[in-house]
Write an enzyme that holds these catalytic residues in place. Structure first.
Site, PDB file in Angstrom:
ATOM      1  N   GLU A 149     -31.243 -67.432 -50.133  1.00  0.00           N
ATOM      2  CA  GLU A 149     -31.936 -66.724 -51.207  1.00  0.00           C
ATOM      3  C   GLU A 149     -33.434 -67.028 -51.232  1.00  0.00           C
ATOM      4  O   GLU A 149     -34.266 -66.130 -51.391  1.00  0.00           O
ATOM      5  CB  GLU A 149     -31.297 -67.055 -52.556  1.00  0.00           C
ATOM      6  CG  GLU A 149     -29.902 -66.443 -52.696  1.00  0.00           C
ATOM      7  CD  GLU A 149     -29.202 -66.842 -53.971  1.00  0.00           C
ATOM      8  OE1 GLU A 149     -28.778 -65.954 -54.718  1.00  0.00           O
ATOM      9  OE2 GLU A 149     -29.067 -68.052 -54.220  1.00  0.00           O
ATOM     10  N   GLU A 202     -20.768 -67.558 -52.211  1.00  0.00           N
ATOM     11  CA  GLU A 202     -20.395 -67.862 -53.600  1.00  0.00           C
ATOM     12  C   GLU A 202     -19.022 -67.333 -54.010  1.00  0.00           C
ATOM     13  O   GLU A 202     -18.390 -67.886 -54.910  1.00  0.00           O
ATOM     14  CB  GLU A 202     -21.471 -67.328 -54.554  1.00  0.00           C
ATOM     15  CG  GLU A 202     -22.791 -68.092 -54.516  1.00  0.00           C
ATOM     16  CD  GLU A 202     -23.703 -67.683 -53.364  1.00  0.00           C
ATOM     17  OE1 GLU A 202     -24.780 -68.288 -53.214  1.00  0.00           O
ATOM     18  OE2 GLU A 202     -23.332 -66.763 -52.593  1.00  0.00           O
TER      19      GLU A 202
END
Length: 268
Positions: A122, A142
């Site tokens: 990210e 995730e």
């Protein structure tokens, strides 16, 4: 009058899991993740990374910022236990911290090798350039934790590669190798692992040769118009162009072009 104080003053006294190297001669700053072997990024480290980017943005000695890591892996992601310990309000600020490279007015290069998962991916997506080693693997894992990316990962990725590929990566926690990341348009370039530092150094030197004010203007314009209509993007581009029209660097660039010499840009 009392002296102003701010938590940030003490927050940067001891950097958690990374270091900052400023090379004023090369007008370069390196933010180096240093928690081998996997360079896991802690909750406190996210706050510190944001503050460091803000500090380097204000530092006149720095033209280009490089985000890199020690060892064979860039980062396997965040401190998993930390998410349960943090308050919902604190967790909601994670994306703002990790977007710091994008808000920074200066060019930011991510040099990635090995695992680049979760928040490691990210924060790399928030940079302007991603140079990947052939050993790199990008992933947003995730879903395996019963969660979704929380620091802009799926949103930025979807802008880059579209909804089909983003669902493939996010909903399956699928890893994207370096060469495929380049083919998809996620990575700026993919190089052999032994050439990662050399390629990063070369890009830093290339970016330094341009006008700092033109670089900052181009970055902000492109970031600001990513979500706008074509008509508004063209309008804003015109305003930015006209602002640079009166800059010292533009005059220097034109004069150097006609005199067939290398321009000496000052950033004004």
């Amino acid at each position: 009058m009392s002296h102003l104080s701010h938590p940030a003053h003490t927050l940067l006294e001891k950097l958690d899991g990374f270091s900052v190297i400023i090379d004023a001669e090369r007008e370069r700053a390196d933010i180096v993740l240093e928690r081998p072997p996997f360079n896991i990024i802690s909750m406190a480290q996210r706050d510190q990374l944001r503050l460091v980017f803000e500090s380097l943005d204000e530092n006149p000695a720095v033209r280009v910022i490089v985000l890199r890591a020690v060892g064979e892996h860039f980062s396997s992601g965040g401190d998993i236990r930390g998410f349960l310990d943090a308050t919902p309000e604190h967790v909601s600020k994670l994306a703002w911290n990790i977007a710091a490279p994008a808000r920074c007015s200066k060019p930011v290069i991510a040099a990635n090798r090995g695992f680049c998962f979760g928040v490691g991916f990210e924060i790399s997506l928030a940079c302007d350039f991603r140079i990947v080693s052939e050993t790199s693997q990008y992933a947003l894992p995730e879903q395996k934790l019963g969660q979704i990316p929380g620091s802009g990962g799926s949103a930025r990725l979807q802008k880059m590669v579209g909804i089909t590929r983003t669902k493939d990566v996010v909903m399956r926690s699928r890893r994207v190798p370096g060469q495929q990341a380049y083919d998809w348009g996620i990575a700026t370039m993919c190089v052999p692992d032994g050439d990662l530092e050399k390629a990063t150094d070369a890009l830093v030197e290339e970016l330094r040769a341009f006008s700092p004010i033109a670089q900052r203007t181009a970055k902000k314009l492109l970031n600001d118009t990513e979500d706008s209509t074509l008509a508004i993007a063209i309008e804003l581009e015109g305003h930015c162009y006209s602002r640079l029209r009166s800059s010292d660097d533009f005059r220097e660039g034109v004069e150097a072009f006609h005199q067939k010499r290398k321009p000496d840009f000052k950033g004004s």
